[in-house]
Design a protein around this motif. Structure first.
Motif, PDB file in Angstrom:
ATOM      1  N   ASN A  48      30.740  66.354  51.115  1.00 48.73           N
ATOM      2  CA  ASN A  48      30.074  67.850  50.961  1.00 48.73           C
ATOM      3  C   ASN A  48      30.637  68.465  49.726  1.00 48.73           C
ATOM      4  OD1 ASN A  48      28.805  67.313  53.463  1.00 48.73           O
ATOM      5  ND2 ASN A  48      30.587  68.078  54.625  1.00 48.73           N
ATOM      6  N   LYS A  49      31.815  68.182  49.441  1.00 49.01           N
ATOM      7  CA  LYS A  49      32.576  68.980  48.079  1.00 49.01           C
ATOM      8  C   LYS A  49      32.401  68.082  47.063  1.00 49.01           C
ATOM      9  CE  LYS A  49      35.608  71.934  50.614  1.00 49.01           C
ATOM     10  NZ  LYS A  49      37.095  72.227  50.747  1.00 49.01           N
ATOM     11  N   ASN A  50      31.522  66.684  47.032  1.00 47.70           N
ATOM     12  CA  ASN A  50      31.628  65.816  45.792  1.00 47.70           C
ATOM     13  C   ASN A  50      33.118  65.476  45.374  1.00 47.70           C
ATOM     14  OD1 ASN A  50      30.256  64.186  44.228  1.00 47.70           O
ATOM     15  ND2 ASN A  50      29.849  65.707  42.521  1.00 47.70           N
ATOM     16  N   GLN A  51      34.068  65.244  46.316  1.00 46.47           N
ATOM     17  CA  GLN A  51      35.447  64.854  45.964  1.00 46.47           C
ATOM     18  C   GLN A  51      35.889  63.467  46.665  1.00 46.47           C
ATOM     19  OE1 GLN A  51      37.611  68.207  47.550  1.00 46.47           O
ATOM     20  NE2 GLN A  51      37.167  69.368  45.727  1.00 46.47           N
ATOM     21  N   ALA A  52      36.841  62.855  46.232  1.00 44.14           N
ATOM     22  CA  ALA A  52      37.463  61.662  46.753  1.00 44.14           C
ATOM     23  C   ALA A  52      38.827  61.531  46.030  1.00 44.14           C
ATOM     24  CB  ALA A  52      36.511  60.367  46.205  1.00 44.14           C
ATOM     25  N   GLN A  53      39.556  61.016  47.048  1.00 48.73           N
ATOM     26  CA  GLN A  53      41.042  60.782  46.622  1.00 48.73           C
ATOM     27  C   GLN A  53      41.449  59.256  47.063  1.00 48.73           C
ATOM     28  OE1 GLN A  53      43.813  63.461  48.453  1.00 48.73           O
ATOM     29  NE2 GLN A  53      42.262  64.710  49.193  1.00 48.73           N
ATOM     30  N   CYS A  54      42.371  58.802  46.315  1.00 47.60           N
ATOM     31  CA  CYS A  54      42.617  57.041  46.580  1.00 47.60           C
ATOM     32  C   CYS A  54      44.043  57.332  46.369  1.00 47.60           C
ATOM     33  CB  CYS A  54      41.823  56.494  45.704  1.00 47.60           C
ATOM     34  SG  CYS A  54      42.006  54.626  45.991  1.00 47.60           S
ATOM     35  N   LEU A  55      44.734  56.546  47.261  1.00 50.29           N
ATOM     36  CA  LEU A  55      46.331  56.096  47.020  1.00 50.29           C
ATOM     37  C   LEU A  55      46.244  54.745  47.156  1.00 50.29           C
ATOM     38  CD1 LEU A  55      49.302  57.185  47.335  1.00 50.29           C
ATOM     39  CD2 LEU A  55      49.000  57.164  49.638  1.00 50.29           C
ATOM     40  N   ILE A  56      47.118  54.055  46.046  1.00 46.12           N
ATOM     41  CA  ILE A  56      47.370  52.611  46.117  1.00 46.12           C
ATOM     42  C   ILE A  56      48.785  52.585  46.021  1.00 46.12           C
ATOM     43  CG2 ILE A  56      46.840  50.570  44.873  1.00 46.12           C
ATOM     44  CD1 ILE A  56      44.323  51.287  44.410  1.00 46.12           C
ATOM     45  N   ASN A  57      49.139  51.456  46.640  1.00 43.41           N
ATOM     46  CA  ASN A  57      50.834  51.055  46.588  1.00 43.41           C
ATOM     47  C   ASN A  57      50.660  49.511  46.271  1.00 43.41           C
ATOM     48  OD1 ASN A  57      53.432  50.221  47.119  1.00 43.41           O
ATOM     49  ND2 ASN A  57      53.592  50.860  49.320  1.00 43.41           N
ATOM     50  N   VAL A  58      51.258  49.531  44.992  1.00 38.12           N
ATOM     51  CA  VAL A  58      51.213  48.079  44.388  1.00 38.12           C
ATOM     52  C   VAL A  58      52.672  47.608  43.947  1.00 38.12           C
ATOM     53  CG1 VAL A  58      48.835  48.214  43.383  1.00 38.12           C
ATOM     54  CG2 VAL A  58      50.766  48.819  42.085  1.00 38.12           C
ATOM     55  N   SER A  59      52.975  46.520  44.061  1.00 44.20           N
ATOM     56  CA  SER A  59      54.360  45.924  43.342  1.00 44.20           C
ATOM     57  C   SER A  59      54.004  44.484  42.855  1.00 44.20           C
ATOM     58  CB  SER A  59      55.299  45.894  44.566  1.00 44.20           C
ATOM     59  OG  SER A  59      54.876  45.054  45.747  1.00 44.20           O
ATOM     60  N   GLY A  60      55.212  44.074  42.273  1.00 40.63           N
ATOM     61  CA  GLY A  60      55.076  42.698  41.617  1.00 40.63           C
ATOM     62  C   GLY A  60      56.556  42.552  40.911  1.00 40.63           C
ATOM     63  N   ASP A  61      56.488  41.525  40.333  1.00 43.58           N
ATOM     64  CA  ASP A  61      57.935  40.995  39.632  1.00 43.58           C
ATOM     65  C   ASP A  61      57.501  41.188  37.894  1.00 43.58           C
ATOM     66  OD1 ASP A  61      59.243  41.111  41.761  1.00 43.58           O
ATOM     67  OD2 ASP A  61      58.875  38.766  42.061  1.00 43.58           O
ATOM     68  N   ALA A  62      58.157  41.980  37.198  1.00 39.40           N
ATOM     69  CA  ALA A  62      58.034  41.759  35.687  1.00 39.40           C
ATOM     70  C   ALA A  62      58.922  40.668  35.112  1.00 39.40           C
ATOM     71  CB  ALA A  62      58.408  43.482  35.047  1.00 39.40           C
ATOM     72  N   VAL A  63      58.080  39.934  34.484  1.00 43.88           N
ATOM     73  CA  VAL A  63      58.958  38.664  33.921  1.00 43.88           C
ATOM     74  C   VAL A  63      58.712  38.788  32.303  1.00 43.88           C
ATOM     75  CG1 VAL A  63      58.867  37.605  36.066  1.00 43.88           C
ATOM     76  CG2 VAL A  63      57.062  37.284  34.287  1.00 43.88           C
ATOM     77  N   VAL A  64      59.346  37.858  31.851  1.00 42.62           N
ATOM     78  CA  VAL A  64      59.476  37.651  30.338  1.00 42.62           C
ATOM     79  C   VAL A  64      58.770  35.929  30.438  1.00 42.62           C
ATOM     80  CG1 VAL A  64      60.254  37.109  28.063  1.00 42.62           C
ATOM     81  CG2 VAL A  64      61.044  38.984  29.345  1.00 42.62           C
ATOM     82  N   PHE A  65      57.485  35.883  30.026  1.00 43.87           N
ATOM     83  CA  PHE A  65      56.875  34.571  29.892  1.00 43.87           C
ATOM     84  C   PHE A  65      56.997  34.010  28.350  1.00 43.87           C
ATOM     85  CE2 PHE A  65      53.064  31.913  29.181  1.00 43.87           C
ATOM     86  CZ  PHE A  65      53.528  31.048  30.114  1.00 43.87           C
ATOM     87  N   VAL A  66      57.297  32.769  28.461  1.00 41.11           N
ATOM     88  CA  VAL A  66      57.586  32.225  26.955  1.00 41.11           C
ATOM     89  C   VAL A  66      56.806  30.756  27.372  1.00 41.11           C
ATOM     90  CG1 VAL A  66      59.021  31.245  25.376  1.00 41.11           C
ATOM     91  CG2 VAL A  66      59.661  32.977  26.578  1.00 41.11           C
ATOM     92  N   ARG A  67      55.935  30.610  26.303  1.00 40.17           N
ATOM     93  CA  ARG A  67      55.252  29.096  26.413  1.00 40.17           C
ATOM     94  C   ARG A  67      56.101  28.127  25.806  1.00 40.17           C
ATOM     95  NH1 ARG A  67      50.882  32.582  24.430  1.00 40.17           N
ATOM     96  NH2 ARG A  67      49.244  32.452  25.684  1.00 40.17           N
ATOM     97  N   GLU A  68      55.981  26.932  26.375  1.00 35.71           N
ATOM     98  CA  GLU A  68      56.860  25.610  25.940  1.00 35.71           C
ATOM     99  C   GLU A  68      56.674  25.561  24.676  1.00 35.71           C
ATOM    100  OE1 GLU A  68      57.136  21.117  27.388  1.00 35.71           O
ATOM    101  OE2 GLU A  68      55.920  22.639  28.596  1.00 35.71           O
ATOM    102  N   SER A  69      55.635  25.609  23.981  1.00 34.27           N
ATOM    103  CA  SER A  69      55.555  25.434  22.404  1.00 34.27           C
ATOM    104  C   SER A  69      56.562  26.672  21.826  1.00 34.27           C
ATOM    105  CB  SER A  69      53.948  25.551  21.978  1.00 34.27           C
ATOM    106  OG  SER A  69      53.575  26.868  22.050  1.00 34.27           O
ATOM    107  N   GLU A  70      56.530  27.560  22.345  1.00 34.61           N
ATOM    108  CA  GLU A  70      57.402  28.641  21.723  1.00 34.61           C
ATOM    109  C   GLU A  70      58.872  28.487  22.072  1.00 34.61           C
ATOM    110  OE1 GLU A  70      55.840  32.472  22.960  1.00 34.61           O
ATOM    111  OE2 GLU A  70      54.071  32.097  21.587  1.00 34.61           O
TER     112      GLU A  70
END
Length: 94
Positions: A48-70
């Motif tokens: 009716n008011k042309n409005q929407a709201q969204c709430l997302i909860n995300v998580s994960g692990d930040a890593v340093v990825f190194v290729r085998e060639s490097e």
């Protein structure tokens, strides 16, 4: 709401969440995310008011990825190469 209706809004919102996750990982010094999970997504719409709201909860692990060639270049420098999950900060390099 923006053009595209509810689906356009939700698509843009999730894309923005992914951008924030990438920025947070970069700020922590990582270059990849593993164990990514979206635990909760709450969507509320008021057509009716042309409005929407969204709430997302995300998580994960930040890593340093190194290729085998490097890996040879990285191991010649003092770093946490080949570090397992017991490393400070939880960074894992493979």
């Amino acid at each position: 709401m923006q053009e595209g209706g509810v689906s356009g809004f939700l698509h843009a919102f999730v894309a923005e969440v992914f951008a924030m996750v990438r920025a947070h990982v970069a700020a922590l010094g990582g270059n990849a995310v593993v164990s990514y999970i979206m635990k909760q997504c709450v969507f509320m719409e008021n057509p009716n008011k042309n409005q929407a709201q969204c709430l997302i909860n995300v998580s994960g692990d930040a890593v340093v990825f190194v290729r085998e060639s490097e890996l040879e270049v990285v191991t010649s420098q003092p770093s946490t190469a080949n570090c397992q999950s017991s490393c400070p900060g939880g960074e894992v390099t493979t």
